[in-house]
Structure formats: C-alpha cells, structure tokens
Design a protein around this motif. Sequence first.
Motif, mmCIF file in Angstrom:
data_model
loop_
_atom_site.group_PDB
_atom_site.id
_atom_site.type_symbol
_atom_site.label_atom_id
_atom_site.label_comp_id
_atom_site.label_asym_id
_atom_site.label_seq_id
_atom_site.Cartn_x
_atom_site.Cartn_y
_atom_site.Cartn_z
ATOM 1 N N ARG A 68 0.833 -1.208 0.000
ATOM 2 C CA ARG A 68 0.000 0.000 0.000
ATOM 3 C C ARG A 68 0.866 1.256 0.000
ATOM 4 N N ILE A 69 1.943 1.256 0.782
ATOM 5 C CA ILE A 69 2.842 2.408 0.814
ATOM 6 C C ILE A 69 3.455 2.645 -0.570
ATOM 7 N N ASN A 129 -1.961 11.677 -0.307
ATOM 8 C CA ASN A 129 -0.969 12.181 0.641
ATOM 9 C C ASN A 129 -1.424 11.981 2.086
ATOM 10 N N LYS A 130 -2.729 12.042 2.305
ATOM 11 C CA LYS A 130 -3.270 11.846 3.652
ATOM 12 C C LYS A 130 -3.229 10.378 4.058
ATOM 13 N N GLU A 131 -3.394 9.464 3.109
ATOM 14 C CA GLU A 131 -3.388 8.031 3.412
ATOM 15 C C GLU A 131 -1.979 7.502 3.680
ATOM 16 N N LEU A 132 -0.980 8.177 3.154
ATOM 17 C CA LEU A 132 0.396 7.673 3.270
ATOM 18 C C LEU A 132 0.861 7.532 4.719
ATOM 19 N N ASN A 166 10.333 9.148 -4.071
ATOM 20 C CA ASN A 166 11.376 8.681 -3.146
ATOM 21 C C ASN A 166 10.855 7.591 -2.212
ATOM 22 N N ILE A 167 9.593 7.673 -1.815
ATOM 23 C CA ILE A 167 9.023 6.625 -0.972
ATOM 24 C C ILE A 167 8.880 5.323 -1.752
ATOM 25 N N SER A 168 8.425 5.402 -3.001
ATOM 26 C CA SER A 168 8.325 4.182 -3.811
ATOM 27 C C SER A 168 9.701 3.597 -4.083
ATOM 28 N N LEU A 169 10.714 4.470 -4.239
ATOM 29 C CA LEU A 169 12.078 3.986 -4.434
ATOM 30 C C LEU A 169 12.575 3.220 -3.223
ATOM 31 N N ALA A 170 12.277 3.711 -2.010
ATOM 32 C CA ALA A 170 12.775 3.076 -0.786
ATOM 33 C C ALA A 170 11.988 1.827 -0.417
ATOM 34 N N THR A 171 10.729 1.761 -0.826
ATOM 35 C CA THR A 171 9.865 0.663 -0.377
ATOM 36 C C THR A 171 10.110 -0.628 -1.142
#
Length: 247
Positions: free
Chosen positions: A99-100, A132-135, A184-189
């Motif tokens: 989900r992230i 952005n709120k769900e993240l 960047n979050i998708s890259l790290a996840t």
Amino acid sequence: MALSTSEPETVLDLFSRPAALYRLCNSDTAPVNGQPIRETGLHSVDWGTVATSVVAAACTAVFVTLAVEYLAKPSLEARKERILQQHKARRNGRTQLLRIRELGIRLSAHRRIPKASTSNRALHREIYAEFNKELPDAVKKFDEAFQEIAPSLPRLIYSAVTGYLGVVKAIAMSEGSWSHKGSNISLATLPMIDVWDTPRWRCIRLRRRVRQLELVLDTAVDLFRQGKGVEALDEKEPAGGTAELTS
C-alpha cells in the motif's frame, strides 16, 4: 484326587481314560516328578495384586491426562497463538508495504495541469491530497505490524526495518512536493519488500538485500533533501554514482 504315578501314563492312555484326565486337569495338585505341587489355575490368582495394578495404571493415566491438560496444554496453546499472530502480522506488514509503494507511485505522478479549468484543478488536487493523507496512515499500520514481530526478528532485519521506517516517516510527514515525496518513498519501499519477503534461512541473500536497502535509503534521503525525485537518477552520472542503484 491325583492320578497315581506308580505306573507311567502316556498321552494316549490319558485320552483313553476321560475320567482320569478330567480329574488330573481339575485337581488341586498334579504330579511332577512324583511330587505333587500346587496348580496355578485361575482360582489361585492373587486378585489383590491384580486390582492394585489396575488401580495404579488408572491413576497414572489420570495423572498424565491432568498434567497435559493443565500444565503442557496451556503453554502449547499460547505458543500456537503467538505463532498465528506473528504470521498474521507478517501478512499485514506486507500488505501495508504494498500500500505504501502504491501510494508513493500515485503521488509521484502528480503534475500541474496548466490548461485545466479551476474545477478540474481543484478535483485533481483533492484526489492527490487524499493520497498524501493516506500515506502516513499506511506507514503507521506497517510500524504496528512490525512491532508485533520485532522481538522475534534477527538483528539484521530489525535494523533494516527500523532504518526504513525512519526514512519513510520523515519523508511522508514532510512538506515537500507530492511528486518528489511519492517517488522517493516508492524507491525506498521496493527493496524493503524484498527484505521482508526473504526467508531468514537465506542468510546470504538476506544480507545482500539489506545492503541494497541501505544504499537505496541513503539515495532517497539525498534526493529528497535536494528536492528531487527518482527521475533525477536517470541523469547521467559518473560510474559508481547513485544511478547504478536503478539497475
């Protein structure tokens, strides 16, 4: 009455004399080497000893049953429940990681629409504001699932997940642009999912993936500090730069 032993008897002689055979089988004594002994028939069994053995066996069975029921069974049930909770937490953790990453990919697609109407721009912004709120909620739920299994994790995985959570929480709660935040979050996840899915007994693969995760986290932090997204990795860089992490 016992048969006389003065004359040798044969099996045929006994069977030819049914009355003598009957008296021999039902007498209290039978001649053995000319000496009468007590016959060990059913009427001479020590029923007290038999009863004691039966009672002892029954008591042992009852004791073992009660011991298993009240001593071993609770610990086995607790261990079973703990294992089930850990499996559930691992599945939930993986669900939140997916989900992230999905929310990160969606946010990374945010772009301005120059020629759109005011209403369309407002709707577009509202949709991405919801992403952005769900993240942060997804990150929080992953952290909760991680806390349930953290005591049983090896130090290597524990450190990797802790580092990932620190980076993702900081990016998710920042005021950066949605596209840079999401990319960047998708890259790290993505490498975090690989670490999460790797069995513990695959030690070599696990160490390699944890190392890759650490490099990607450093890259994501540097890009976010510079106000850039994953698209910056496509720029030409010298050998050994962060562009190699996309391979």
